[in-house]
Scaffold this motif. Structure first.
Motif, PDB file in Angstrom:
ATOM      1  N   TRP A   1       5.701   2.930  -1.632  1.00 13.26           N
ATOM      2  CA  TRP A   1       5.078   1.684  -1.216  1.00 13.26           C
ATOM      3  C   TRP A   1       5.749   1.228   0.067  1.00 13.26           C
ATOM      4  O   TRP A   1       6.978   1.268   0.191  1.00 13.26           O
ATOM      5  N   VAL A   2       4.949   0.804   1.037  1.00 16.26           N
ATOM      6  CA  VAL A   2       5.474   0.487   2.367  1.00 16.26           C
ATOM      7  C   VAL A   2       5.105  -0.936   2.765  1.00 16.26           C
ATOM      8  O   VAL A   2       3.943  -1.345   2.642  1.00 16.26           O
ATOM      9  N   LEU A   3       6.116  -1.675   3.221  1.00 18.47           N
ATOM     10  CA  LEU A   3       5.866  -3.006   3.765  1.00 18.47           C
ATOM     11  C   LEU A   3       5.537  -2.860   5.244  1.00 18.47           C
ATOM     12  O   LEU A   3       6.346  -2.319   6.008  1.00 18.47           O
ATOM     13  N   PRO A   4       4.355  -3.305   5.685  1.00 17.08           N
ATOM     14  CA  PRO A   4       4.050  -3.266   7.115  1.00 17.08           C
ATOM     15  C   PRO A   4       5.166  -3.965   7.892  1.00 17.08           C
ATOM     16  O   PRO A   4       5.737  -4.948   7.416  1.00 17.08           O
ATOM     17  N   PHE A   5       5.475  -3.449   9.070  1.00 21.71           N
ATOM     18  CA  PHE A   5       6.605  -3.992   9.814  1.00 21.71           C
ATOM     19  C   PHE A   5       6.472  -5.498  10.019  1.00 21.71           C
ATOM     20  O   PHE A   5       5.448  -6.000  10.461  1.00 21.71           O
TER      21      PHE A   5
ATOM     22  N   VAL B   1      13.079  -0.989  -9.044  1.00 29.11           N
ATOM     23  CA  VAL B   1      12.605  -0.789  -7.673  1.00 29.11           C
ATOM     24  C   VAL B   1      13.773  -0.503  -6.746  1.00 29.11           C
ATOM     25  O   VAL B   1      14.799  -1.196  -6.783  1.00 29.11           O
ATOM     26  N   GLY B   2      13.604   0.529  -5.924  1.00 32.89           N
ATOM     27  CA  GLY B   2      14.563   0.797  -4.868  1.00 32.89           C
ATOM     28  C   GLY B   2      14.006   0.260  -3.560  1.00 32.89           C
ATOM     29  O   GLY B   2      13.005   0.771  -3.060  1.00 32.89           O
ATOM     30  N   LEU B   3      14.632  -0.782  -3.033  1.00 30.94           N
ATOM     31  CA  LEU B   3      14.205  -1.360  -1.758  1.00 30.94           C
ATOM     32  C   LEU B   3      14.919  -0.590  -0.645  1.00 30.94           C
ATOM     33  O   LEU B   3      16.086  -0.831  -0.348  1.00 30.94           O
TER      34      LEU B   3
ATOM     35  N   GLU C   1      11.253   5.248 -15.057  1.00 32.92           N
ATOM     36  CA  GLU C   1      10.509   4.320 -14.208  1.00 32.92           C
ATOM     37  C   GLU C   1      11.306   3.974 -12.956  1.00 32.92           C
ATOM     38  O   GLU C   1      12.415   3.455 -13.033  1.00 32.92           O
ATOM     39  N   PHE C   2      10.747   4.290 -11.801  1.00 37.97           N
ATOM     40  CA  PHE C   2      11.452   4.047 -10.542  1.00 37.97           C
ATOM     41  C   PHE C   2      10.452   4.054  -9.394  1.00 37.97           C
ATOM     42  O   PHE C   2       9.780   5.046  -9.151  1.00 37.97           O
ATOM     43  N   GLU C   3      10.331   2.919  -8.715  1.00 40.23           N
ATOM     44  CA  GLU C   3       9.427   2.793  -7.580  1.00 40.23           C
ATOM     45  C   GLU C   3      10.233   2.545  -6.314  1.00 40.23           C
ATOM     46  O   GLU C   3      11.276   1.878  -6.349  1.00 40.23           O
ATOM     47  N   ILE C   4       9.761   3.096  -5.200  1.00 44.94           N
ATOM     48  CA  ILE C   4      10.421   2.907  -3.903  1.00 44.94           C
ATOM     49  C   ILE C   4       9.548   2.022  -3.016  1.00 44.94           C
ATOM     50  O   ILE C   4       8.351   2.286  -2.854  1.00 44.94           O
ATOM     51  N   VAL C   5      10.155   0.985  -2.466  1.00 40.13           N
ATOM     52  CA  VAL C   5       9.493   0.145  -1.462  1.00 40.13           C
ATOM     53  C   VAL C   5      10.262   0.312  -0.156  1.00 40.13           C
ATOM     54  O   VAL C   5      11.465   0.033  -0.106  1.00 40.13           O
TER      55      VAL C   5
ATOM     56  N   TRP D   1       0.831  -1.204   0.000  1.00 40.16           N
ATOM     57  CA  TRP D   1       0.000   0.000   0.000  1.00 40.16           C
ATOM     58  C   TRP D   1       0.863   1.250   0.000  1.00 40.16           C
ATOM     59  O   TRP D   1       1.982   1.274   0.524  1.00 40.16           O
ATOM     60  N   SER D   2       0.309   2.315  -0.570  1.00 37.11           N
ATOM     61  CA  SER D   2       1.003   3.584  -0.643  1.00 37.11           C
ATOM     62  C   SER D   2       1.075   4.240   0.732  1.00 37.11           C
ATOM     63  O   SER D   2       0.145   4.121   1.537  1.00 37.11           O
ATOM     64  N   SER D   3       2.156   4.955   0.984  1.00 30.48           N
ATOM     65  CA  SER D   3       2.335   5.605   2.281  1.00 30.48           C
ATOM     66  C   SER D   3       1.369   6.759   2.497  1.00 30.48           C
ATOM     67  O   SER D   3       1.112   7.160   3.631  1.00 30.48           O
ATOM     68  N   ASP D   4       0.813   7.325   1.396  1.00 30.53           N
ATOM     69  CA  ASP D   4      -0.089   8.467   1.558  1.00 30.53           C
ATOM     70  C   ASP D   4      -1.562   8.104   1.408  1.00 30.53           C
ATOM     71  O   ASP D   4      -2.439   8.973   1.426  1.00 30.53           O
ATOM     72  N   ASP D   5      -1.852   6.817   1.240  1.00 29.45           N
ATOM     73  CA  ASP D   5      -3.226   6.319   1.141  1.00 29.45           C
ATOM     74  C   ASP D   5      -3.984   6.863  -0.068  1.00 29.45           C
ATOM     75  O   ASP D   5      -5.190   6.654  -0.198  1.00 29.45           O
TER      76      ASP D   5
END
Length: 369
Positions: free
Chosen positions: A131-135, A71-73, A98-102, A52-56
């Motif tokens: 994009w954020v991975l829940p802890f 993707v940048g992890l 094209e560049f996505e951040i997780v 999910w996106s960090s800004d909802d």
């Protein structure tokens, strides 16, 4: 046992020798496969899972869709590079790259909730949408072991190429050093570009820039002029160093030993000394006794050379031997190291340049940490 528990958490239970051995083997196998791991493996997810996106506001994206992009992890230890990464992320978007951040929380500096709260506030403050991975404690600890984030205690970013085409462990370092020019922020891509540029550098282009005011000549040991044109078609080493007396003059002393041996192997071979100047205002007497050629100094300092064409962006001036072949093309930027390791057999330095560049890029680790 305490350090093992910190790095593996509850996975160390029941704390037996067999369990510890099993964990060590699992980590070893993972490190061997690290360049072949895709995003879902690193995050312990299925390709059908969503982040999910960090800004909802941007909703969610499946791991499968993300795997088809650069993707940048971002392993967020304390958020120290959060705004820096966002700056380059926005630059990429503005240029249509094209560049996505997780982002993955790495809560090793304090309580989990404290880190999450601090980072989340920064995301809102700077209007960052990633994009954020829940802890997930297991995932965070595993990533920290694979990429040594726990021991460095610094933010890191791993760059994953589309469809697992590459995995760059020094993504953050490449990004900070090269900026948007470094896209997709992988050393191999930078090496390819830099290698192409270095292969276009010729002995003539370097020496003519230096010697322009001296009618294109260098000096021999007796002070007589030698036209640059006489050096073409020969194996040449440029010796770059400071003129100051120093307690350690390793390259000079080594070259004094190597020079007659190299001349015996190739009588047409020659060395040309280029001065970095004398910052302390004193010239070492040894430089007046050099048996090889030299660019006239003090006016022949390295500022007359386009240093950027010979060195990497983060490198400072250092004593070195730069080798050119008979074709006039650059062969090695660290010829002294090859002579030290392999002796005279390293001469005339065929095939070293590209390998050197990968080793030089590993110095980015030390540059940042």
């Amino acid at each position: 046992m305490d350090s093992l528990f910190k790095s593996h958490g509850a996975l160390t239970f029941p704390f037996t020798a067999e369990r510890i051995y099993s964990l060590s083997m699992e980590d070893r196998e993972s490190r061997l496969r690290i360049n072949d791991m895709n995003l879902d493996e690193l995050l312990c997810l299925n390709t059908s899972d969503y982040l999910w996106s960090s800004d909802d506001e941007n909703g969610c994206m499946s791991v499968l869709d993300l795997s088809n992009k650069v993707v940048g992890l971002y392993m967020c230890y304390d958020g120290g590079y959060l705004t820096t990464i966002n700056f380059f992320h926005e630059k990429c978007k503005a240029k249509g790259l094209e560049f996505e951040i997780v982002m993955v929380y790495m809560p090793f500096a304090g309580p989990v909730k404290w880190l999450q709260s601090r980072v989340n506030e920064a995301l809102v403050k700077h209007e960052i949408s990633w994009w954020v991975l829940p802890f997930n404690d297991k995932v965070s600890r595993r990533l920290s072991r694979l990429f040594s984030a726990y021991y460095h205690r610094n933010d890191k970013m791993i760059i994953l190429g589309p469809n697992n085409s590459f995995a760059e462990k020094l993504g953050l370092e490449v990004m900070c050093c090269y900026g948007i020019r470094g896209y997709p922020f992988a050393r191999e891509c930078i090496v390819d570009r830099k290698f192409a540029k270095l292969r276009s550098v010729t002995l003539e282009s370097v020496l003519l820039i230096i010697s322009e005011e001296h009618n294109y000549y260098v000096l021999d040991k007796d002070g007589d002029r030698v036209p640059v044109s006489e050096l073409l078609g020969r194996n040449i080493i440029l010796y770059l160093d400071y003129l100051d007396p120093t307690p350690i003059a390793q390259v000079y002393d080594q070259l004094v030993n190597w020079y007659p041996k190299l001349k015996a192997k190739d009588p047409e071979f020659e060395v040309v000394f280029i001065s970095y100047g004398a910052p302390r205002g004193i010239v070492d007497e040894r430089y007046y006794k050099m048996p090889w050629l030299s660019v006239p100094f003090p006016s022949g300092h390295s500022e007359h050379v386009n240093i950027k064409q010979l060195f990497l962006e983060w490198e400072d001036k250092y004593p070195t031997l730069i080798a050119f072949g008979k074709d006039g093309l650059l062969r090695s930027r660290r010829a002294n190291l090859h002579l030290k390791l392999d002796g005279i057999d390293a001469f005339p330095f065929q095939g070293y340049l590209r390998r050197e560049m990968f080793l030089d890029f590993n110095e980015l680790n030390h540059f940042f940490y």
